[in-house]
Design a protein around this motif. Structure first.
Motif, PDB file in Angstrom:
ATOM      1  N   SER A  80      50.963  76.069  -4.641  1.00 43.90           N
ATOM      2  CA  SER A  80      50.132  74.849  -3.888  1.00 43.90           C
ATOM      3  C   SER A  80      48.775  74.948  -3.516  1.00 43.90           C
ATOM      4  N   GLU A 118      58.637  70.238   0.396  1.00 45.73           N
ATOM      5  CA  GLU A 118      58.655  71.595   1.296  1.00 45.73           C
ATOM      6  C   GLU A 118      58.121  71.662   2.340  1.00 45.73           C
ATOM      7  N   GLU A 119      56.897  71.077   2.484  1.00 44.74           N
ATOM      8  CA  GLU A 119      56.139  71.355   3.655  1.00 44.74           C
ATOM      9  C   GLU A 119      55.892  70.036   4.425  1.00 44.74           C
ATOM     10  N   ASP A 155      55.834  68.730  -5.261  1.00 46.98           N
ATOM     11  CA  ASP A 155      55.609  70.010  -4.721  1.00 46.98           C
ATOM     12  C   ASP A 155      57.071  70.114  -3.884  1.00 46.98           C
TER      13      ASP A 155
END
Ligand code: TYD
Ligand code: MG
Length: 474
Positions: free
Chosen positions: A107, A130-131, A177
């Motif tokens: 990332s 994911e984040e 991502d």
């Protein structure tokens, strides 16, 4: 009979079975098979039915192999080491899969690449599955890139992503991502399953080809370093890049595994710092830093990674074993290759490793795949066994055959030039070296076979405090 709508699919290789079983016969994985509802036909995918259209096709306009070939249009990321691995920049409309252990810096690298492109005025999307947006912002702030005009979203639905890409000015780069978190409403499987990952990847790949945007998919890796989930995604994308490194070291290696538009085996070297990943222009100096040149069992290998010469230290430790079956442990090299070199040293030079533990380590965390490292590994092993340090200003390269002969390897001159640049003055290399020119940059010490090498090291042997099992003239 009703057609079966669900099947059991291996989550690591994508093989499908009619019933559940504990082991996947295709990839050998245990407990990887789980129930999935059959996928709806993927948009644009799927083979046409066999009966349809037989005899109705139009003849294709065929062309010859020669003709005007075009360099694919590329967009350089501005990060030199990344561009080196992709072959000069991201190709428009191509899809790159990047894999690596969690926390290795995927990332971080992609945030830096996005910011560099966005600052040059290109439209760049960063989609994080994911984040949360806040976490990605925190990272950007830490990297000092918070002011870059990257368009950011936390999303997991590929239809939404495709719609976002289609709206507004043309997108140059999209980072997803990660691909494992994506799902498509056209695919009737739970998110995270192979079918979903494959379906989502297919939709994103089509969008990339249609729009000319470059799409980077982040992929997870399994414990043994394979990019997790379906290997099929690896076949679908244009390039597969793996980001490697080892937790104890600061540097990271970006390696092209597959590249339809450029070389493979090219590496990019980065160092993880408090302010993100910085490029390492001179990897050899980094790998050789902190070297204890006077220690026995250390040999410097002049290797080639891609097109670039890289010097690393190969360390061996041969120690008396207290075990019935002595231990052989290798870090950074192929264990089968170590067994072979040991066998050749025993059979052709009469050295005895049978009662000793043997450890081999490539210092700095680099992984070497070249057979040319044989000679350096053998020199390190002999040096450790004999307790006699190798000359500190010498490098080694050459492949060892089963007969004990040292065979020529490619790019001898590039290896020597790099070594000379770093202050080395002698090269131990295969005897007839085809491309060693008239004016080598250092002293040549040709090694015809293992016996030569043993004699060379034995002649340097100082009276050692411990008895030496090796017998040079054996
Ligand atoms: P990250 O890019 O989140 O890894 P990945 O996406 O591959 O899982 O990087 C995580 C690690 O990198 C984390 O342990 C902290 C470290 N790091 C730094 O050392 N310096 C930095 O500037 C940044 C952003 C991260
Ligand atoms: Mg990450």
């Amino acid at each position: 009979m009703a057609r079966q709508l669900s099947s059991y699919v291996c989550q690591s290789c994508g093989a499908a079975y009619g019933r559940w079983q504990g082991k996947c016969e295709a990839c050998g994985g245990w407990n990887t098979i789980s129930l999935e509802t059959a996928a709806a036909p993927l948009p644009g995918g799927g083979a046409p039915s066999r009966s349809a259209g037989r005899g109705k096709g139009r003849p294709l306009a065929l062309e010859g192999l020669s003709g005007a070939a075009q360099e694919p249009p590329r967009v350089a990321s501005g990060i030199g080491e990344l561009d080196r691995v992709t072959g000069g920049g991201f190709v428009k409309g191509s899809v790159i899969l990047i894999g690596g252990d969690p926390g290795i810096g995927k990332s971080t690298l992609l945030t830096q690449a996005c910011a560099a492109l966005a600052r040059r005025g290109e439209r760049v999307l960063y989609i994080s599955g994911e984040e949360a947006v806040g976490q990605v912002r925190l990272r950007a702030e830490r990297l000092g890139l918070a002011d870059a005009p990257v368009e950011l979203a936390a999303a997991t639905n590929v239809e939404d992503i495709v719609a976002t890409m289609a709206a507004g000015p043309p997108v140059r780069l999209v980072v997803i991502d990660s691909i494992q978190t994506m799902w498509s409403s056209a695919v009737e499987s739970a998110p995270g399953t192979v079918t979903q990952v494959r379906g989502s990847a297919q939709i994103l790949i089509r969008q990339a080809k249609d729009s000319g945007a470059c799409v980077i998919l982040v992929g997870h890796v399994t414990k043994d370093g394979q990019i997790a989930g379906p290997r099929v995604v690896e076949h679908m994308v244009d390039a597969v890049v793996s980001f490697e490194g080892d937790g104890g070291h600061h540097f990271r290696i970006l390696r092209a595994v597959k590249n339809r538009f450029g070389p493979t085996d090219e590496i990019g070297v980065f160092e993880m710092t408090g302010g993100g990943l910085s490029e390492v222009a001179n990897p050899s100096a980094l790998f050789l830093a902190g070297r204890d040149a006077g220690a026995a069992g250390a040999a410097v290998f002049a290797g080639i990674e891609g097109t670039r010469p890289v010097l690393v230290e190969i360390q061996a430790l041969v120690a008396p074993s207290s075990l019935g079956t002595p231990r052989r442990a290798v870090v950074g090299w192929d264990p089968a290759r170590l067994s072979m070199v040991l066998a050749v040293l025993e059979a052709r030079a009469g050295l005895k490793f049978g009662l000793s533990d043997v450890y081999l380590n490539v210092a700095g965390g680099l992984r070497i795949n070249e057979p040319a490292a044989d000679l350096a590994a053998a020199a390190a092993l002999i040096s450790s066994l004999a307790g006699s340090p190798l000359p500190p200003d010498a490098v080694y390269f050459g492949e060892i055959g089963l007969s004990g002969a040292v065979r020529p390897v490619s790019l001898a001159n590039a290896r020597m030039k790099e070594a000379a640049k770093l202050g080395f003055r002698a090269a131990h290399l295969p005897a007839p070296t085809r491309d060693a020119e008239k004016d080598p940059p250092m002293t040549l010490r040709p090694v015809a076979d293992i016996g030569d090498l043993t004699a060379m090291i034995a002649s340097r042997r100082r009276p050692a405090p411990r008895p030496v099992a090796a017998d040079a003239d054996g």
